[in-house]
Scaffold this motif. Structure first.
Motif, short mmCIF file in Angstrom:
data_model
loop_
_atom_site.label_atom_id
_atom_site.label_comp_id
_atom_site.label_asym_id
_atom_site.label_seq_id
_atom_site.Cartn_x
_atom_site.Cartn_y
_atom_site.Cartn_z
N MET A 1 0.92 -1.22 0.07
CA MET A 1 -0.07 -0.14 -0.03
C MET A 1 0.99 1.17 -0.08
N LYS A 2 0.60 2.44 -1.05
CA LYS A 2 1.36 3.32 -1.04
C LYS A 2 1.11 4.35 0.12
N PRO A 3 2.20 4.93 0.77
CA PRO A 3 1.93 5.86 1.88
C PRO A 3 1.32 6.83 1.39
N GLU A 4 0.55 7.56 2.41
CA GLU A 4 -0.28 8.76 2.12
C GLU A 4 0.76 10.04 2.08
N LEU A 5 0.34 11.14 1.44
CA LEU A 5 1.08 12.36 1.59
C LEU A 5 0.61 13.29 2.82
N ILE A 6 1.33 13.90 3.32
CA ILE A 6 0.83 15.07 4.19
C ILE A 6 0.87 16.24 3.31
N LEU A 7 -0.39 16.93 3.17
CA LEU A 7 -0.41 17.83 2.05
C LEU A 7 -0.07 19.19 2.41
N ASN A 8 -0.10 19.53 3.78
CA ASN A 8 0.24 20.77 4.47
C ASN A 8 1.79 20.64 5.00
N ILE A 9 2.42 19.73 4.83
CA ILE A 9 3.87 19.39 5.39
C ILE A 9 4.75 19.16 4.37
N SER A 10 5.75 20.04 3.95
CA SER A 10 6.87 19.61 2.72
C SER A 10 8.30 19.75 3.37
N VAL A 11 9.06 19.31 2.46
CA VAL A 11 10.35 19.55 2.99
C VAL A 11 11.20 20.27 1.76
N ASP A 12 11.74 21.35 1.74
CA ASP A 12 12.60 21.92 0.71
C ASP A 12 14.02 21.80 1.00
N CYS A 13 14.76 21.47 0.01
CA CYS A 13 16.33 21.17 0.27
C CYS A 13 17.03 22.33 -0.58
N VAL A 14 18.00 23.01 -0.06
CA VAL A 14 18.90 23.83 -0.40
C VAL A 14 20.23 22.89 -0.81
N VAL A 15 20.49 22.74 -2.02
CA VAL A 15 21.57 21.96 -2.41
C VAL A 15 22.88 22.84 -2.91
N PHE A 16 23.93 22.90 -1.92
CA PHE A 16 24.97 23.76 -2.00
C PHE A 16 26.11 22.75 -2.67
N GLY A 17 26.69 23.39 -3.58
CA GLY A 17 27.99 22.95 -4.26
C GLY A 17 29.07 23.77 -4.57
N TYR A 18 30.23 23.27 -4.69
CA TYR A 18 31.10 24.28 -4.82
C TYR A 18 32.11 23.85 -5.92
N ASP A 19 32.20 24.76 -7.02
CA ASP A 19 32.91 24.70 -8.12
C ASP A 19 34.32 25.01 -8.50
N LEU A 20 35.16 23.89 -8.14
CA LEU A 20 36.83 24.32 -8.10
C LEU A 20 37.17 25.09 -9.18
N SER A 21 36.81 25.05 -10.29
CA SER A 21 37.41 25.83 -11.58
C SER A 21 37.00 27.23 -11.58
N THR A 22 35.71 27.63 -11.15
CA THR A 22 35.13 29.02 -11.11
C THR A 22 35.31 29.51 -9.70
N LYS A 23 35.91 28.74 -8.77
CA LYS A 23 35.85 29.12 -7.30
C LYS A 23 34.31 29.79 -6.91
N SER A 24 33.10 29.18 -7.28
CA SER A 24 31.94 29.68 -6.81
C SER A 24 31.11 28.60 -6.03
N LEU A 25 30.52 29.38 -4.98
CA LEU A 25 29.54 28.32 -4.29
C LEU A 25 28.31 28.56 -5.00
N ASN A 26 27.58 27.54 -5.39
CA ASN A 26 26.52 27.34 -6.13
C ASN A 26 25.49 26.73 -5.54
N VAL A 27 24.13 27.00 -6.02
CA VAL A 27 22.75 26.38 -5.42
C VAL A 27 22.15 25.55 -6.66
N LEU A 28 21.81 24.50 -6.44
CA LEU A 28 21.09 23.54 -7.35
C LEU A 28 19.67 23.83 -7.34
N VAL A 29 18.83 24.54 -8.72
CA VAL A 29 17.66 24.43 -8.50
C VAL A 29 16.81 23.78 -9.84
N ILE A 30 15.76 23.70 -9.54
CA ILE A 30 15.18 22.77 -10.81
C ILE A 30 14.10 23.79 -11.49
#
Length: 245
Positions: A1-30
């Motif tokens: 049985m597939k679990p149910e969603l809690i429709l008014n509680i979510s998780v958002d993820c800030v994904v930080f990545g560092y690029d050595l070549s550009t020396k830049s702290l980046n964020v991954l977005v969709i």
């Protein structure tokens, strides 16, 4: 049985990545894109953080881990839950309301925000079905919902955290140069650090291990390589990790 969603509680993820070549702290977005079914008119065209609703059988940490794995295929990355965002107006921008209606989730959703640290090269963008893209943290694109605020607050938390815990090594290769560590600190903190003073302080840390190796494939004189030893750090750990940069 597939679990149910809690429709008014979510998780958002800030994904930080560092690029050595550009020396830049980046964020991954969709990409967030929606057009009308009849006129093919573009209704929404921007970017958002990766996130999803919590399943009834999950902890918040479980959800964050699942969300990151679905986006990047990665597990075991450094993550921190840093704040809940529950402003009643956080999703009520006209463009966001269009998206919410199409996605069929609750207008009064509280999100629990996490941030992750990883290397940019660990993420395969070419085969990413969410059209994920890295942006420098100081040059963000147009973002939906309150996601710009979430990113900026995650960034402020990261700035403080990197001075009290050795989390920056999550953003670096296993073997690194002292200059690469300095560049990363400068990128995160937005400051210029005295090179000689920083080098002296860092190499005197017992948990920074000098290797019998140097850089390869560089045009200039190859630099000495080092490693961070979590085992040694745990043994000598004191309350303040600060390098006094």
């Amino acid at each position: 049985m597939k679990p149910e969603l809690i429709l008014n509680i979510s998780v958002d993820c800030v994904v930080f990545g560092y690029d050595l070549s550009t020396k830049s702290l980046n964020v991954l977005v969709i990409k967030r894109f929606l057009e009308s079914e009849t006129k093919k008119e573009v209704l929404v065209d921007d970017y958002v953080l990766t996130g999803y609703h919590v399943y009834t059988n999950e902890t918040l940490d479980d959800t964050a881990t699942r969300v990151l794995k679905e986006l990047t295929g990665l597990t075991g990355q450094y993550k921190k839950q840093f704040k809940a965002f529950g402003d009643p107006d956080r999703l009520l921008n006209p463009k966001d309301l269009i998206w919410i209606k199409n996605a069929e989730f609750h207008e009064r959703t509280t999100t629990i925000a996490y941030y992750f640290l990883l290397k940019t090269e660990e993420v395969d963008l070419k085969n990413n079905t969410s059209q994920a893209q890295w942006f420098p943290v100081d040059a963000l694109p147009e973002l939906g919902f309150d996601h710009k605020q979430i990113i900026l607050e995650a960034y402020e938390d990261l700035k403080g955290k990197c001075l009290s815990e050795p989390i920056i090594f999550e953003l670096l290769p296993e073997k690194f140069t002292i200059n690469e560590v300095q560049d990363l600190y400068q990128s995160i903190l937005g400051i210029t650090i005295d090179n000689r003073n920083f080098r002296r302080k860092l190499i005197n840390k017992k948990y920074i291990i000098a290797l019998d190796e140097k850089q390869v494939g560089v045009s200039k004189k190859p630099a000495q390589l080092y490693m961070f030893s979590k085992e040694v750090y745990d043994k000598v750990f004191q309350k303040n990790y600060l390098i006094s940069i």
